[in-house]
Design a protein around this motif. Structure first.
Motif, PDB file in Angstrom:
ATOM      1  N   VAL A 194      16.797   5.565   4.795  1.00  0.00           N
ATOM      2  CA  VAL A 194      16.953   4.377   5.500  1.00  0.00           C
ATOM      3  C   VAL A 194      17.524   3.149   4.479  1.00  0.00           C
ATOM      4  O   VAL A 194      18.357   2.322   5.067  1.00  0.00           O
ATOM      5  CB  VAL A 194      15.874   4.022   6.241  1.00  0.00           C
ATOM      6  N   ARG A 195      17.269   2.968   3.426  1.00  0.00           N
ATOM      7  CA  ARG A 195      17.600   2.017   2.671  1.00  0.00           C
ATOM      8  C   ARG A 195      19.161   1.822   2.179  1.00  0.00           C
ATOM      9  O   ARG A 195      19.446   0.699   1.916  1.00  0.00           O
ATOM     10  CB  ARG A 195      16.723   1.818   1.214  1.00  0.00           C
TER      11      ARG A 195
ATOM     12  N   PRO B  11       1.011  -1.217  -0.158  1.00  0.00           N
ATOM     13  CA  PRO B  11      -0.025  -0.025  -0.103  1.00  0.00           C
ATOM     14  C   PRO B  11       0.822   1.311  -0.066  1.00  0.00           C
ATOM     15  O   PRO B  11       0.414   2.279  -0.628  1.00  0.00           O
ATOM     16  CB  PRO B  11      -0.776  -0.039   1.197  1.00  0.00           C
ATOM     17  N   ILE B  12       1.920   1.387   0.769  1.00  0.00           N
ATOM     18  CA  ILE B  12       2.948   2.400   0.980  1.00  0.00           C
ATOM     19  C   ILE B  12       3.296   2.567  -0.612  1.00  0.00           C
ATOM     20  O   ILE B  12       3.297   3.919  -0.928  1.00  0.00           O
ATOM     21  CB  ILE B  12       4.034   2.313   1.770  1.00  0.00           C
TER      22      ILE B  12
ATOM     23  N   GLU C 282       9.342   9.362   0.527  1.00  0.00           N
ATOM     24  CA  GLU C 282      10.591   9.083  -0.562  1.00  0.00           C
ATOM     25  C   GLU C 282      11.942   9.476   0.108  1.00  0.00           C
ATOM     26  O   GLU C 282      12.945   8.496   0.330  1.00  0.00           O
ATOM     27  CB  GLU C 282      10.429   9.206  -1.831  1.00  0.00           C
ATOM     28  N   PRO C 283      11.831  10.630   0.613  1.00  0.00           N
ATOM     29  CA  PRO C 283      13.400  11.060   1.140  1.00  0.00           C
ATOM     30  C   PRO C 283      13.837  10.039   2.477  1.00  0.00           C
ATOM     31  O   PRO C 283      14.843   9.661   2.463  1.00  0.00           O
ATOM     32  CB  PRO C 283      13.197  12.364   1.570  1.00  0.00           C
ATOM     33  N   PHE C 284      12.713   9.783   3.205  1.00  0.00           N
ATOM     34  CA  PHE C 284      12.969   8.999   4.472  1.00  0.00           C
ATOM     35  C   PHE C 284      13.287   7.579   4.046  1.00  0.00           C
ATOM     36  O   PHE C 284      14.439   7.128   4.723  1.00  0.00           O
ATOM     37  CB  PHE C 284      11.927   8.899   5.461  1.00  0.00           C
TER      38      PHE C 284
ATOM     39  N   GLN D 282      11.515  -2.898  -1.266  1.00  0.00           N
ATOM     40  CA  GLN D 282      10.194  -3.083  -1.994  1.00  0.00           C
ATOM     41  C   GLN D 282       9.490  -1.900  -2.129  1.00  0.00           C
ATOM     42  O   GLN D 282       8.941  -1.676  -3.083  1.00  0.00           O
ATOM     43  CB  GLN D 282       9.440  -4.034  -0.870  1.00  0.00           C
ATOM     44  N   ALA D 283       9.285  -0.978  -1.259  1.00  0.00           N
ATOM     45  CA  ALA D 283       8.310   0.137  -1.161  1.00  0.00           C
ATOM     46  C   ALA D 283       8.835   0.818  -2.430  1.00  0.00           C
ATOM     47  O   ALA D 283       8.090   1.375  -3.355  1.00  0.00           O
ATOM     48  CB  ALA D 283       8.461   1.114  -0.109  1.00  0.00           C
ATOM     49  N   LEU D 284      10.214   1.331  -2.515  1.00  0.00           N
ATOM     50  CA  LEU D 284      10.622   2.267  -4.045  1.00  0.00           C
ATOM     51  C   LEU D 284      10.342   1.398  -5.198  1.00  0.00           C
ATOM     52  O   LEU D 284       9.959   2.257  -6.112  1.00  0.00           O
ATOM     53  CB  LEU D 284      12.194   2.434  -3.419  1.00  0.00           C
ATOM     54  N   MET D 285      10.490   0.190  -5.330  1.00  0.00           N
ATOM     55  CA  MET D 285      10.456  -0.599  -6.718  1.00  0.00           C
ATOM     56  C   MET D 285       9.021  -0.646  -6.751  1.00  0.00           C
ATOM     57  O   MET D 285       8.873  -0.596  -7.998  1.00  0.00           O
ATOM     58  CB  MET D 285      11.031  -2.019  -6.510  1.00  0.00           C
TER      59      MET D 285
END
Length: 285
Positions: free
Chosen positions: A131-132, A109-110, A125-127, A166-169
């Motif tokens: 972290v990634r 969902p994110i 996205e910046p945060f 995962q979230a960014l992809m």
């Protein structure tokens, strides 16, 4: 001067010949058949096995550093006969499934919101990028302080190592939804929820599934890291025990077993993806 049939120009003949010749299918982006896929894959694996056997049989390497295939197989058989191997494998499988599902349940969902709503992207996205880039292995001491050496520590390492990627992809997968599709939905009067459910998700679904398939492999990496540091059982913990006694044949078998499990699960992901997204498989040819 002859008044008979006119002779076509040489250039026109060449053009005509090229027009009737069958078009060669380009090899780039050409998907191999399933039979060819398994034949080539098996051939490479067999070749590597032959090289391994030859190096050990000719004693080009010390058996403590590179055990023979026979010694590795014997070590695996011994672990399996005692039931220890199956217990460790089942524990690792349980941890990987639970940890991966926790990460995916939040990343889907994110990532979907970040890819479709600009304010979510600007806020998160910046945060997530921040972290990634932090290595998940650096969080191992902190997770032990926070969760001890119980199961929560294993899940937290899998989450830290998997969720942010995962979230960014998934965000990038969603962003590749053709705007024309969205415009058509807006023209038909679809609201935001229906646009996401009927247009964005079906369009980006195959790419999101591939993201989950790839990130599942990363989750295995972080699970083994967690088990190497703090675990009472599991394949990673068994590797640590084997290292203490310099049982390299067992280490080779356990690493190979993780690879086999990963290969099987990856193929199951692909089969499920073809069943869920038949239109995508048809388009790829």
């Amino acid at each position: 001067m002859s008044l008979g049939h006119a002779t076509p120009a040489t250039g026109e003949l060449s053009t005509a010949r090229r027009a009737v010749q069958p078009v060669r299918r380009h090899q780039l982006f050409h998907q191999p058949s399933r039979t060819a896929f398994w034949i080539w894959g098996s051939a490479v694996m067999a070749a590597l096995g032959i090289v391994w056997f030859g190096v050990t049989a000719l004693e080009f390497a010390n058996p403590y550093f590179l055990p023979s295939p026979g010694a590795v197989w014997t070590a695996g058989y011994e672990m399996a006969s005692t039931g220890q191997l199956w217990a460790d494998t089942s524990e690792s499988m349980r941890r990987i499934v639970i940890g991966f599902l926790i990460s995916t349940a939040l990343a889907l969902p994110i990532g979907l919101l970040m890819g479709s709503v600009g304010r979510f992207e600007a806020a998160l996205e910046p945060f997530i990028d921040f972290v990634r880039y932090m290595p998940a292995v650096a969080f191992v001491p902190l997770t032990i302080v926070w969760f001890g050496v119980d199961e929560g520590q294993k899940y937290s390492i899998i989450f830290i190592g998997t969720f942010f990627q995962q979230a960014l992809m998934i965000m990038d997968n969603v962003k590749r939804t053709p705007l024309d599709y969205v415009r058509v939905g807006e023209t038909l009067g679809l609201g935001t929820t229906k646009l996401l459910r009927r247009i964005v998700l079906p369009s980006s679904g195959p790419a999101i599934w591939d993201t989950l398939r790839i990130s599942f492999g990363w989750a295995w990496t972080w699970l083994v890291v967690a088990e190497l540091v703090a675990a009472r059982d599991g394949l990673g913990q068994r590797i640590v025990v084997s290292q203490r006694y310099f049982d390299t044949d067992r280490i080779f078998f356990l690493i190979g077993l993780i690879g086999v499990i990963g290969l099987v699960l990856d193929q199951l992901f692909k089969i499920a993806g073809r069943a869920l997204f038949r239109w995508s498989s048809t388009e790829r040819g």
